[in-house]
Design a protein around this motif. Structure first.
Motif, PDB file in Angstrom:
ATOM      1  N   GLY A  45       0.837  -1.190   0.000  1.00 38.19           N
ATOM      2  CA  GLY A  45       0.000   0.000   0.000  1.00 38.19           C
ATOM      3  C   GLY A  45       0.873   1.240   0.000  1.00 38.19           C
ATOM      4  N   GLY A  46       0.313   2.334  -0.463  1.00 38.94           N
ATOM      5  CA  GLY A  46       1.052   3.588  -0.450  1.00 38.94           C
ATOM      6  C   GLY A  46       0.638   4.467  -1.611  1.00 38.94           C
ATOM      7  N   PRO A  47       1.149   5.673  -1.609  1.00 43.53           N
ATOM      8  CA  PRO A  47       0.798   6.630  -2.661  1.00 43.53           C
ATOM      9  C   PRO A  47       1.298   6.178  -4.039  1.00 43.53           C
ATOM     10  CG  PRO A  47       1.912   7.728  -0.823  1.00 43.53           C
ATOM     11  CD  PRO A  47       2.013   6.258  -0.593  1.00 43.53           C
ATOM     12  N   SER A  48       0.681   6.715  -5.043  1.00 46.90           N
ATOM     13  CA  SER A  48       1.078   6.450  -6.422  1.00 46.90           C
ATOM     14  C   SER A  48       2.532   6.855  -6.639  1.00 46.90           C
ATOM     15  CB  SER A  48       0.162   7.258  -7.352  1.00 46.90           C
ATOM     16  OG  SER A  48       0.539   7.090  -8.682  1.00 46.90           O
ATOM     17  N   GLY A  49       3.256   6.032  -7.394  1.00 43.03           N
ATOM     18  CA  GLY A  49       4.624   6.372  -7.749  1.00 43.03           C
ATOM     19  C   GLY A  49       5.681   5.980  -6.726  1.00 43.03           C
ATOM     20  N   THR A  50       5.312   5.150  -5.744  1.00 46.11           N
ATOM     21  CA  THR A  50       6.277   4.784  -4.707  1.00 46.11           C
ATOM     22  C   THR A  50       6.925   3.420  -4.938  1.00 46.11           C
ATOM     23  OG1 THR A  50       4.500   3.914  -3.304  1.00 46.11           O
ATOM     24  CG2 THR A  50       5.196   6.202  -2.927  1.00 46.11           C
ATOM     25  N   GLY A  51       6.593   2.757  -6.051  1.00 46.01           N
ATOM     26  CA  GLY A  51       7.264   1.507  -6.390  1.00 46.01           C
ATOM     27  C   GLY A  51       6.510   0.242  -6.053  1.00 46.01           C
ATOM     28  N   LYS A  52       5.217   0.357  -5.797  1.00 50.06           N
ATOM     29  CA  LYS A  52       4.434  -0.826  -5.431  1.00 50.06           C
ATOM     30  C   LYS A  52       4.403  -1.866  -6.548  1.00 50.06           C
ATOM     31  CE  LYS A  52       0.753   1.531  -4.628  1.00 50.06           C
ATOM     32  NZ  LYS A  52       1.247   2.863  -4.935  1.00 50.06           N
ATOM     33  N   SER A  53       4.421  -1.464  -7.778  1.00 51.00           N
ATOM     34  CA  SER A  53       4.447  -2.402  -8.905  1.00 51.00           C
ATOM     35  C   SER A  53       5.868  -2.826  -9.256  1.00 51.00           C
ATOM     36  CB  SER A  53       3.799  -1.774 -10.146  1.00 51.00           C
ATOM     37  OG  SER A  53       2.448  -1.487  -9.900  1.00 51.00           O
ATOM     38  N   SER A  54       6.806  -1.933  -9.080  1.00 55.05           N
ATOM     39  CA  SER A  54       8.195  -2.226  -9.442  1.00 55.05           C
ATOM     40  C   SER A  54       8.830  -3.244  -8.508  1.00 55.05           C
ATOM     41  CB  SER A  54       9.026  -0.942  -9.420  1.00 55.05           C
ATOM     42  OG  SER A  54       8.523  -0.013 -10.339  1.00 55.05           O
ATOM     43  N   LEU A  55       8.545  -3.144  -7.226  1.00 53.55           N
ATOM     44  CA  LEU A  55       9.203  -4.000  -6.249  1.00 53.55           C
ATOM     45  C   LEU A  55       8.953  -5.489  -6.505  1.00 53.55           C
ATOM     46  CD1 LEU A  55      11.068  -3.859  -3.820  1.00 53.55           C
ATOM     47  CD2 LEU A  55       9.064  -3.669  -2.365  1.00 53.55           C
ATOM     48  N   PRO A  56       7.711  -5.929  -6.723  1.00 49.60           N
ATOM     49  CA  PRO A  56       7.502  -7.356  -7.020  1.00 49.60           C
ATOM     50  C   PRO A  56       8.166  -7.786  -8.327  1.00 49.60           C
ATOM     51  CG  PRO A  56       5.421  -6.310  -6.456  1.00 49.60           C
ATOM     52  CD  PRO A  56       6.451  -5.225  -6.577  1.00 49.60           C
ATOM     53  N   SER A  57       8.189  -6.925  -9.302  1.00 45.28           N
ATOM     54  CA  SER A  57       8.829  -7.241 -10.567  1.00 45.28           C
ATOM     55  C   SER A  57      10.330  -7.431 -10.386  1.00 45.28           C
ATOM     56  CB  SER A  57       8.541  -6.135 -11.579  1.00 45.28           C
ATOM     57  OG  SER A  57       9.163  -6.394 -12.793  1.00 45.28           O
ATOM     58  N   LEU A  58      10.956  -6.556  -9.611  1.00 49.01           N
ATOM     59  CA  LEU A  58      12.381  -6.662  -9.321  1.00 49.01           C
ATOM     60  C   LEU A  58      12.676  -7.938  -8.529  1.00 49.01           C
ATOM     61  CD1 LEU A  58      12.923  -2.932  -8.351  1.00 49.01           C
ATOM     62  CD2 LEU A  58      13.910  -4.068 -10.362  1.00 49.01           C
ATOM     63  N   TYR A  59      11.799  -8.271  -7.620  1.00 51.49           N
ATOM     64  CA  TYR A  59      11.962  -9.482  -6.812  1.00 51.49           C
ATOM     65  C   TYR A  59      11.860 -10.718  -7.710  1.00 51.49           C
ATOM     66  CZ  TYR A  59      11.710 -12.203  -2.484  1.00 51.49           C
ATOM     67  OH  TYR A  59      11.970 -13.063  -1.443  1.00 51.49           O
ATOM     68  N   GLY A  60      10.925 -10.689  -8.639  1.00 55.55           N
ATOM     69  CA  GLY A  60      10.797 -11.788  -9.587  1.00 55.55           C
ATOM     70  C   GLY A  60      12.057 -11.967 -10.412  1.00 55.55           C
ATOM     71  N   ARG A  61      12.654 -10.867 -10.830  1.00 62.53           N
ATOM     72  CA  ARG A  61      13.925 -10.949 -11.574  1.00 62.53           C
ATOM     73  C   ARG A  61      15.016 -11.571 -10.717  1.00 62.53           C
ATOM     74  NH1 ARG A  61      15.861  -5.626 -13.810  1.00 62.53           N
ATOM     75  NH2 ARG A  61      17.539  -6.981 -14.484  1.00 62.53           N
ATOM     76  N   ALA A  62      15.034 -11.219  -9.437  1.00 61.75           N
ATOM     77  CA  ALA A  62      16.024 -11.806  -8.532  1.00 61.75           C
ATOM     78  C   ALA A  62      15.785 -13.305  -8.370  1.00 61.75           C
ATOM     79  CB  ALA A  62      15.983 -11.107  -7.177  1.00 61.75           C
ATOM     80  N   LEU A  63      14.531 -13.713  -8.305  1.00 55.19           N
ATOM     81  CA  LEU A  63      14.215 -15.142  -8.186  1.00 55.19           C
ATOM     82  C   LEU A  63      14.661 -15.913  -9.419  1.00 55.19           C
ATOM     83  CD1 LEU A  63      10.644 -15.056  -6.604  1.00 55.19           C
ATOM     84  CD2 LEU A  63      12.732 -15.931  -5.537  1.00 55.19           C
ATOM     85  N   LEU A  64      14.485 -15.326 -10.587  1.00 53.76           N
ATOM     86  CA  LEU A  64      14.874 -15.998 -11.822  1.00 53.76           C
ATOM     87  C   LEU A  64      16.383 -16.053 -12.012  1.00 53.76           C
ATOM     88  CD1 LEU A  64      12.248 -14.682 -14.384  1.00 53.76           C
ATOM     89  CD2 LEU A  64      12.554 -17.038 -13.623  1.00 53.76           C
ATOM     90  N   GLY A  65      17.107 -15.139 -11.387  1.00 52.65           N
ATOM     91  CA  GLY A  65      18.561 -15.118 -11.529  1.00 52.65           C
ATOM     92  C   GLY A  65      18.966 -14.845 -12.966  1.00 52.65           C
ATOM     93  N   GLU A  66      19.900 -15.625 -13.473  1.00 50.27           N
ATOM     94  CA  GLU A  66      20.404 -15.417 -14.830  1.00 50.27           C
ATOM     95  C   GLU A  66      19.333 -15.656 -15.884  1.00 50.27           C
ATOM     96  OE1 GLU A  66      23.957 -17.615 -15.474  1.00 50.27           O
ATOM     97  OE2 GLU A  66      24.950 -16.754 -13.724  1.00 50.27           O
TER      98      GLU A  66
END
Length: 78
Positions: A45-66
């Motif tokens: 939760g939080g105001p628009s533009g604070t990274g709520k959508s970006s954070l899970p996407s970045l985490y997914g990239r970390a899970l996938l690794g290479e």
């Protein structure tokens, strides 16, 4: 076998966030990681533009690794 210990994974996650130009607080990254690790649902939760959508996407990239460079995104946005 592709196994990565938790500390190594978390460092990869932090590096992906930083390399992506994002500036999340360390505490917020740690809380997000623990929330995802401990539950089947994480709500941001939080105001628009604070990274709520970006954070899970970045985490997914970390899970996938290479594989993140060649595979589809590692999370489903609902």
């Amino acid at each position: 076998d592709g196994h990565v210990d938790e500390e190594e994974f978390y460092e990869r996650f932090r590096r992906i966030v930083t390399d992506g130009g994002f500036a999340f607080r360390e505490l917020d990254l740690a809380r997000f990681h623990i929330s995802v690790k401990c539950g089947s649902l994480t709500v941001l939760g939080g105001p628009s533009g604070t990274g709520k959508s970006s954070l899970p996407s970045l985490y997914g990239r970390a899970l996938l690794g290479e594989r993140a460079e060649t595979d589809r995104p590692g999370c489903l946005m609902v």
